[in-house]
Motif scaffolding. Structure first.
Motif, PDB file in Angstrom:
ATOM      1  N   THR A  38      -8.503  33.767 -25.957  1.00 48.95           N
ATOM      2  CA  THR A  38      -7.898  35.071 -26.161  1.00 48.95           C
ATOM      3  C   THR A  38      -8.934  36.139 -25.864  1.00 48.95           C
ATOM      4  O   THR A  38     -10.132  35.912 -26.029  1.00 48.95           O
ATOM      5  CB  THR A  38      -7.329  35.227 -27.594  1.00 48.95           C
ATOM      6  N   THR A  39      -8.466  37.267 -25.380  1.00 43.15           N
ATOM      7  CA  THR A  39      -9.348  38.403 -25.127  1.00 43.15           C
ATOM      8  C   THR A  39      -8.780  39.618 -25.823  1.00 43.15           C
ATOM      9  O   THR A  39      -7.573  39.717 -26.049  1.00 43.15           O
ATOM     10  CB  THR A  39      -9.471  38.713 -23.619  1.00 43.15           C
ATOM     11  N   ILE A  40      -9.659  40.542 -26.161  1.00 41.81           N
ATOM     12  CA  ILE A  40      -9.233  41.843 -26.654  1.00 41.81           C
ATOM     13  C   ILE A  40     -10.031  42.857 -25.854  1.00 41.81           C
ATOM     14  O   ILE A  40     -11.257  42.844 -25.853  1.00 41.81           O
ATOM     15  CB  ILE A  40      -9.394  41.998 -28.183  1.00 41.81           C
ATOM     16  N   ILE A  41      -9.295  43.682 -25.101  1.00 41.75           N
ATOM     17  CA  ILE A  41      -9.935  44.545 -24.114  1.00 41.75           C
ATOM     18  C   ILE A  41      -9.462  45.987 -24.221  1.00 41.75           C
ATOM     19  O   ILE A  41      -8.440  46.272 -24.840  1.00 41.75           O
ATOM     20  CB  ILE A  41      -9.683  44.017 -22.680  1.00 41.75           C
ATOM     21  N   ASP A  42     -10.218  46.867 -23.571  1.00 41.69           N
ATOM     22  CA  ASP A  42      -9.837  48.280 -23.515  1.00 41.69           C
ATOM     23  C   ASP A  42      -9.012  48.527 -22.254  1.00 41.69           C
ATOM     24  O   ASP A  42      -8.670  47.596 -21.517  1.00 41.69           O
ATOM     25  CB  ASP A  42     -11.073  49.188 -23.599  1.00 41.69           C
ATOM     26  N   ASN A  43      -8.714  49.792 -21.970  1.00 40.97           N
ATOM     27  CA  ASN A  43      -7.876  50.142 -20.820  1.00 40.97           C
ATOM     28  C   ASN A  43      -8.527  49.825 -19.476  1.00 40.97           C
ATOM     29  O   ASN A  43      -7.854  49.722 -18.469  1.00 40.97           O
ATOM     30  CB  ASN A  43      -7.488  51.621 -20.875  1.00 40.97           C
ATOM     31  N   GLU A  44      -9.853  49.671 -19.459  1.00 41.40           N
ATOM     32  CA  GLU A  44     -10.560  49.335 -18.218  1.00 41.40           C
ATOM     33  C   GLU A  44     -10.794  47.837 -18.062  1.00 41.40           C
ATOM     34  O   GLU A  44     -11.372  47.400 -17.070  1.00 41.40           O
ATOM     35  CB  GLU A  44     -11.905  50.077 -18.151  1.00 41.40           C
ATOM     36  N   GLY A  45     -10.435  47.043 -19.043  1.00 42.83           N
ATOM     37  CA  GLY A  45     -10.616  45.598 -18.962  1.00 42.83           C
ATOM     38  C   GLY A  45     -11.925  45.095 -19.538  1.00 42.83           C
ATOM     39  O   GLY A  45     -12.291  43.940 -19.352  1.00 42.83           O
TER      40      GLY A  45
ATOM     41  N   LEU B 108     -10.400  48.805 -28.230  1.00 42.36           N
ATOM     42  CA  LEU B 108     -10.066  47.456 -27.773  1.00 42.36           C
ATOM     43  C   LEU B 108      -8.635  47.224 -28.248  1.00 42.36           C
ATOM     44  O   LEU B 108      -8.384  46.762 -29.355  1.00 42.36           O
ATOM     45  CB  LEU B 108     -11.037  46.423 -28.340  1.00 42.36           C
ATOM     46  N   ASN B 109      -7.694  47.615 -27.413  1.00 43.39           N
ATOM     47  CA  ASN B 109      -6.311  47.771 -27.855  1.00 43.39           C
ATOM     48  C   ASN B 109      -5.298  46.845 -27.185  1.00 43.39           C
ATOM     49  O   ASN B 109      -4.111  46.989 -27.378  1.00 43.39           O
ATOM     50  CB  ASN B 109      -5.876  49.225 -27.651  1.00 43.39           C
TER      51      ASN B 109
END
Length: 180
Positions: A88-95, A36-37
């Motif tokens: 705020t969101t914290i997501i990976d490369n796929e969303g 989660l970057n």
């Protein structure tokens, strides 16, 4: 409180106590998986800002990689904060990831997403002494004390930016999971 939709409503409460020191920050710190970057937030930005240092920032939707959110100060320290956060969101490369939404209008919330815990930042004298990026650290707060700095020799924050320990404080936000 949890809902069928998967949304979780969180409330933190503090009952004021007399003759206690000021509270530097009232909120939560959560560790998440390092993949989660990426953080996306609706608040003040794009650079870090604090309650007594945010008048020159614009309200908007901003995005940053967690690894890039650490300010390159000579000594690692508290950094990356944003004020006026609506969500705020914290997501990976796929969303896919997590979202956090303030329930405390009009003051909203403040916070940061960094690759290090506050403890790790405090205990490193140089950036190279920080550990490998093993997680992303989400820090959300009702309020964080101001950074002060009216002069260069240790001025305290102004009274309106200090969190008094004798006052009751409540912080409410929603959190949930984002899927693609």
């Amino acid at each position: 409180k949890a809902y069928k939709s998967g949304r979780i409503n969180v409330t933190l409460s503090y009952k004021g106590a007399v003759e206690r020191p000021e509270i530097p920050e009232f909120g939560v710190v959560l560790k998440t998986a390092p993949y989660l970057n990426r953080q996306i937030w609706y608040g003040y930005g794009p650079e870090e800002n604090y309650i007594d240092r945010n008048s020159g920032y614009k309200l908007g939707i901003y995005e940053a990689m967690v690894a890039d959110s650490l300010s390159p100060y000579l000594n690692p320290q508290e950094c990356g904060n944003h004020t006026g956060i609506r969500y705020t969101t914290i997501i990976d490369n796929e969303g896919t990831g997590l979202y956090f939404a303030s329930c405390d209008a009009p003051s909203y919330m403040e916070g940061s997403v960094l690759p290090y815990t506050p403890h790790e930042l405090e205990n490193a004298r140089h950036i190279y002494e920080l550990p490998p990026h093993n997680y992303s650290v989400v820090k959300l707060a009702k309020k964080q004390m101001g950074v002060a700095g009216d002069d260069s020799w240790g001025a305290r924050p102004h009274e309106e930016f200090i969190i008094k320990s004798d006052m009751d404080i409540e912080f409410t936000f929603d959190m949930g999971y984002i899927t693609k």
